[in-house]
Scaffold this motif. Sequence first.
Motif, PDB file in Angstrom:
ATOM      1  N   ASP A 240       0.807  -1.231   0.165  1.00  0.00           N
ATOM      2  CA  ASP A 240       0.044   0.054   0.152  1.00  0.00           C
ATOM      3  C   ASP A 240       0.771   1.216  -0.020  1.00  0.00           C
ATOM      4  O   ASP A 240       1.129   2.000   0.975  1.00  0.00           O
ATOM      5  CB  ASP A 240      -0.988   0.068   1.384  1.00  0.00           C
ATOM      6  CG  ASP A 240      -2.000   0.950   1.022  1.00  0.00           C
ATOM      7  OD1 ASP A 240      -2.169   1.683   0.195  1.00  0.00           O
ATOM      8  OD2 ASP A 240      -2.877   1.011   1.977  1.00  0.00           O
ATOM      9  N   PRO A 241       1.352   1.500  -1.078  1.00  0.00           N
ATOM     10  CA  PRO A 241       2.694   2.745  -1.357  1.00  0.00           C
ATOM     11  C   PRO A 241       1.794   3.992  -0.960  1.00  0.00           C
ATOM     12  O   PRO A 241       2.836   4.743  -0.237  1.00  0.00           O
ATOM     13  CB  PRO A 241       2.814   2.663  -2.680  1.00  0.00           C
ATOM     14  CG  PRO A 241       2.236   1.548  -3.641  1.00  0.00           C
ATOM     15  CD  PRO A 241       1.100   1.282  -2.531  1.00  0.00           C
ATOM     16  N   ILE A 242       0.587   4.303  -0.801  1.00  0.00           N
ATOM     17  CA  ILE A 242       0.169   5.681  -0.424  1.00  0.00           C
ATOM     18  C   ILE A 242       0.160   5.647   1.019  1.00  0.00           C
ATOM     19  O   ILE A 242       0.584   6.757   1.604  1.00  0.00           O
ATOM     20  CB  ILE A 242      -1.174   5.857  -1.129  1.00  0.00           C
ATOM     21  CG1 ILE A 242      -1.357   5.855  -2.530  1.00  0.00           C
ATOM     22  CG2 ILE A 242      -1.797   7.214  -0.400  1.00  0.00           C
ATOM     23  CD1 ILE A 242      -2.513   5.774  -3.037  1.00  0.00           C
ATOM     24  N   GLU A 243      -0.173   4.682   1.785  1.00  0.00           N
ATOM     25  CA  GLU A 243      -0.208   4.591   3.022  1.00  0.00           C
ATOM     26  C   GLU A 243       1.375   4.462   3.564  1.00  0.00           C
ATOM     27  O   GLU A 243       1.726   5.435   4.502  1.00  0.00           O
ATOM     28  CB  GLU A 243      -0.759   3.482   3.580  1.00  0.00           C
ATOM     29  CG  GLU A 243      -0.501   2.957   5.206  1.00  0.00           C
ATOM     30  CD  GLU A 243      -1.196   3.797   5.974  1.00  0.00           C
ATOM     31  OE1 GLU A 243      -2.640   4.246   5.420  1.00  0.00           O
ATOM     32  OE2 GLU A 243      -1.122   4.017   7.169  1.00  0.00           O
TER      33      GLU A 243
ATOM     34  N   LEU B 123       3.874   6.068   1.971  1.00  0.00           N
ATOM     35  CA  LEU B 123       4.531   7.724   1.947  1.00  0.00           C
ATOM     36  C   LEU B 123       3.755   8.434   2.844  1.00  0.00           C
ATOM     37  O   LEU B 123       4.397   9.304   3.195  1.00  0.00           O
ATOM     38  CB  LEU B 123       4.150   7.946   0.283  1.00  0.00           C
ATOM     39  CG  LEU B 123       5.111   7.138  -0.722  1.00  0.00           C
ATOM     40  CD1 LEU B 123       4.317   7.827  -2.019  1.00  0.00           C
ATOM     41  CD2 LEU B 123       6.311   7.724  -0.598  1.00  0.00           C
TER      42      LEU B 123
ATOM     43  N   TRP C 150      -3.596  14.595  -3.067  1.00  0.00           N
ATOM     44  CA  TRP C 150      -3.784  14.130  -4.202  1.00  0.00           C
ATOM     45  C   TRP C 150      -3.744  12.685  -4.554  1.00  0.00           C
ATOM     46  O   TRP C 150      -4.799  12.031  -5.164  1.00  0.00           O
ATOM     47  CB  TRP C 150      -2.400  14.700  -4.918  1.00  0.00           C
ATOM     48  CG  TRP C 150      -2.213  14.314  -6.525  1.00  0.00           C
ATOM     49  CD1 TRP C 150      -3.173  14.017  -7.350  1.00  0.00           C
ATOM     50  CD2 TRP C 150      -1.089  14.487  -7.094  1.00  0.00           C
ATOM     51  NE1 TRP C 150      -2.420  13.880  -8.496  1.00  0.00           N
ATOM     52  CE2 TRP C 150      -1.298  14.137  -8.265  1.00  0.00           C
ATOM     53  CE3 TRP C 150       0.348  14.777  -6.441  1.00  0.00           C
ATOM     54  CZ2 TRP C 150      -0.126  13.919  -9.312  1.00  0.00           C
ATOM     55  CZ3 TRP C 150       1.444  14.638  -7.405  1.00  0.00           C
ATOM     56  CH2 TRP C 150       1.202  14.475  -9.017  1.00  0.00           C
ATOM     57  N   LEU C 151      -2.905  11.857  -4.109  1.00  0.00           N
ATOM     58  CA  LEU C 151      -2.841  10.412  -4.318  1.00  0.00           C
ATOM     59  C   LEU C 151      -4.168   9.610  -3.501  1.00  0.00           C
ATOM     60  O   LEU C 151      -4.783   8.761  -4.131  1.00  0.00           O
ATOM     61  CB  LEU C 151      -1.622   9.941  -3.883  1.00  0.00           C
ATOM     62  CG  LEU C 151      -0.257  10.245  -4.544  1.00  0.00           C
ATOM     63  CD1 LEU C 151       0.875   9.599  -4.098  1.00  0.00           C
ATOM     64  CD2 LEU C 151      -0.654  10.292  -6.239  1.00  0.00           C
ATOM     65  N   ASP C 152      -4.125  10.083  -2.297  1.00  0.00           N
ATOM     66  CA  ASP C 152      -5.357   9.293  -1.355  1.00  0.00           C
ATOM     67  C   ASP C 152      -6.711   9.790  -1.723  1.00  0.00           C
ATOM     68  O   ASP C 152      -7.631   8.986  -1.844  1.00  0.00           O
ATOM     69  CB  ASP C 152      -4.774   9.624  -0.109  1.00  0.00           C
ATOM     70  CG  ASP C 152      -5.674   8.548   0.989  1.00  0.00           C
ATOM     71  OD1 ASP C 152      -6.202   7.547   0.347  1.00  0.00           O
ATOM     72  OD2 ASP C 152      -5.787   8.666   1.999  1.00  0.00           O
ATOM     73  N   LEU C 153      -6.876  11.221  -1.798  1.00  0.00           N
ATOM     74  CA  LEU C 153      -8.234  11.636  -2.026  1.00  0.00           C
ATOM     75  C   LEU C 153      -8.565  11.975  -3.396  1.00  0.00           C
ATOM     76  O   LEU C 153      -9.729  12.032  -3.807  1.00  0.00           O
ATOM     77  CB  LEU C 153      -8.691  12.675  -1.072  1.00  0.00           C
ATOM     78  CG  LEU C 153      -8.494  12.527   0.395  1.00  0.00           C
ATOM     79  CD1 LEU C 153      -9.188  13.841   1.069  1.00  0.00           C
ATOM     80  CD2 LEU C 153      -9.274  11.241   0.785  1.00  0.00           C
ATOM     81  N   GLU C 154      -7.502  12.009  -4.247  1.00  0.00           N
ATOM     82  CA  GLU C 154      -7.622  12.554  -5.450  1.00  0.00           C
ATOM     83  C   GLU C 154      -8.492  13.740  -5.592  1.00  0.00           C
ATOM     84  O   GLU C 154      -9.402  13.852  -6.501  1.00  0.00           O
ATOM     85  CB  GLU C 154      -8.106  11.259  -6.434  1.00  0.00           C
ATOM     86  CG  GLU C 154      -7.344  10.105  -6.268  1.00  0.00           C
ATOM     87  CD  GLU C 154      -7.863   8.927  -7.162  1.00  0.00           C
ATOM     88  OE1 GLU C 154      -8.947   8.516  -7.022  1.00  0.00           O
ATOM     89  OE2 GLU C 154      -7.185   8.576  -7.924  1.00  0.00           O
TER      90      GLU C 154
ATOM     91  N   HIS D  57     -15.136  14.923   0.289  1.00  0.00           N
ATOM     92  CA  HIS D  57     -14.493  13.952   1.165  1.00  0.00           C
ATOM     93  C   HIS D  57     -13.487  14.760   2.206  1.00  0.00           C
ATOM     94  O   HIS D  57     -13.199  14.286   3.686  1.00  0.00           O
ATOM     95  CB  HIS D  57     -13.714  12.810   0.509  1.00  0.00           C
ATOM     96  CG  HIS D  57     -13.354  11.764   1.229  1.00  0.00           C
ATOM     97  ND1 HIS D  57     -13.195  10.369   0.766  1.00  0.00           N
ATOM     98  CD2 HIS D  57     -12.724  11.484   2.597  1.00  0.00           C
ATOM     99  CE1 HIS D  57     -12.653   9.554   1.830  1.00  0.00           C
ATOM    100  NE2 HIS D  57     -12.434  10.240   2.743  1.00  0.00           N
TER     101      HIS D  57
ATOM    102  N   GLU E 212     -15.063  16.904   4.826  1.00  0.00           N
ATOM    103  CA  GLU E 212     -15.745  15.993   5.594  1.00  0.00           C
ATOM    104  C   GLU E 212     -14.664  15.571   6.779  1.00  0.00           C
ATOM    105  O   GLU E 212     -14.742  15.323   8.013  1.00  0.00           O
ATOM    106  CB  GLU E 212     -16.481  14.874   5.278  1.00  0.00           C
ATOM    107  CG  GLU E 212     -17.508  14.018   5.879  1.00  0.00           C
ATOM    108  CD  GLU E 212     -17.734  12.700   5.321  1.00  0.00           C
ATOM    109  OE1 GLU E 212     -18.179  12.492   4.244  1.00  0.00           O
ATOM    110  OE2 GLU E 212     -17.282  11.472   6.123  1.00  0.00           O
TER     111      GLU E 212
END
Lengths: 198, 311
Positions: free
Chosen positions: A35-38, A40, A94-98, A103, A106
């Motif tokens: 899970d690269p996003i997590e 990073l 950017w990467l996680d929520l795009e 979102h 919230e």
Amino acid sequence: MNRYITLIKILLFGLLLLPLSLMVWDGFQNNLTADPIEELLHRTGIWALRILLLTLAMTPLKFLTSQFIFIRLRRMTGLFTFFYATLHLTIYLWLDLEFNWPHFFEDVLERPYITVGMLAWMLMLPMAITSNKFMLKKLGKKWKTIHRMVYLVLILACLHFIWLVKSDLTEPLTYAGIGLIWLLFRVMVYRGKRTQNV
Amino acid sequence: MKFKNTHKDYQVTDESIYRSRRKLIKAGLIGSAAFLTSHALALKLPKHTINGQFKIEEMTSEKDATTYNNFYEFGLSKSEPAEESGSLITDPWSIDISGLCEKQGKIDLDKLVMRFPLEERIYRMRCVEAWSMVIPWMGFRLADLIKYCQPLSNAKYVYFETLYDPKQMPNQNGRSIPWPYREGLRMDEAMNELTLMVIGMYGKKIPNQNGAPLRLIVPWKYGFKGIKSIVKIKFVDKQPLNSWQAIAPDEYGFYANVNPEVDHPRWSQATERRITGGFSLFNSRIKTQLFNGYSEYVADLYKGMDLRKFY
């Protein structure tokens, strides 16, 4: 020691870029876990906090060693803190929520750990903007007030970490503990000064 | 220093291994002699059918599913279970069956497995931390095991326990959570056709870090319900206290059904990051489905229940 200030600054600059270099390297090696996003997010966040603690160590180090050089390094470490925190925020947005703004809002309003994290970044922004010599001269006494917020940033950053951990609090509490030591040091020095003035 | 001449001993192949190698070659399962090691044989699965009914989206790569794990008995990070679980001895393995049932006592896993039809199924796996995978599991239905145990009419829940042995599971020396790990299911959940007792994945025996040699898979619930390395099964009349509920009852309940409408108190459960195994830096979040997309099989179990209250 001050003769070598440029050299020391260059070395420190390179050193503080290492965590980012390692992330890029691991990215190309496909070494950022499943899970690269997590991964990073975690690494940029952790390094922002670590470099923040390093920044806060500069003043105590100056007092302990009477070497003014630490104060001259403080701006760079402070800006690197902001740099990693901004990377952290950018990856999340950017990467996680795009860039899913509903979102995001919230999250900021309803998730306390994100609320305090966002607040910490927002408090760092004016510090980063006013970190140059020009603003230092222009703002005079106000400058110190703005930059004292760094202790608030520290508290918010620690809360951000503590509140997102699932079960084991050892790591965030370790950082919070180190931060507390620096904070206590500042309070003691401040008190010492006041008694001297009397 | 004198060396003992032992080469004769280790050059002799154990006859049973030799025979099974012959069988494998005949069956054409393994082409290259290089794979003919006892290690490869150890990974062989018993006969099973492949159930295509649950075939779904793109599968997670085997590497990701076996190196990114939550298994606190071996460490709190995602990578530690794969690195540290070599110390777990899974053969021989026995399961202690007790409580409100006719069949009582310890039973050898190998003997147990032989009793039930085995099948492979591809399921979604949704972690409570808001990431997910798609994994081909192999195992038998928990319903078959329960029927074999002959529970009494007052048995309302099934309770499970993971092995407790700090020598094999080094992080059990730490106090991160109370050991052993505990889980439970309501009897009708346990009897549901989706509920599996898993002994393999990706066509191989299940690796230690994924819960060898026997784990639970309940695909419509958050991953933590899937208790690993099970040594104890007990039939009880009261709802058991599962580990995560014991640790933080306001955050984790007994049911732990995947539900995008019911958020974790600290984070949202509306979306999830799907781990596939490709270049995943730009993997988009996907919407989490009620009961992880298995409503047609399980929604009836919770008719009339307030899922916000029974999270």
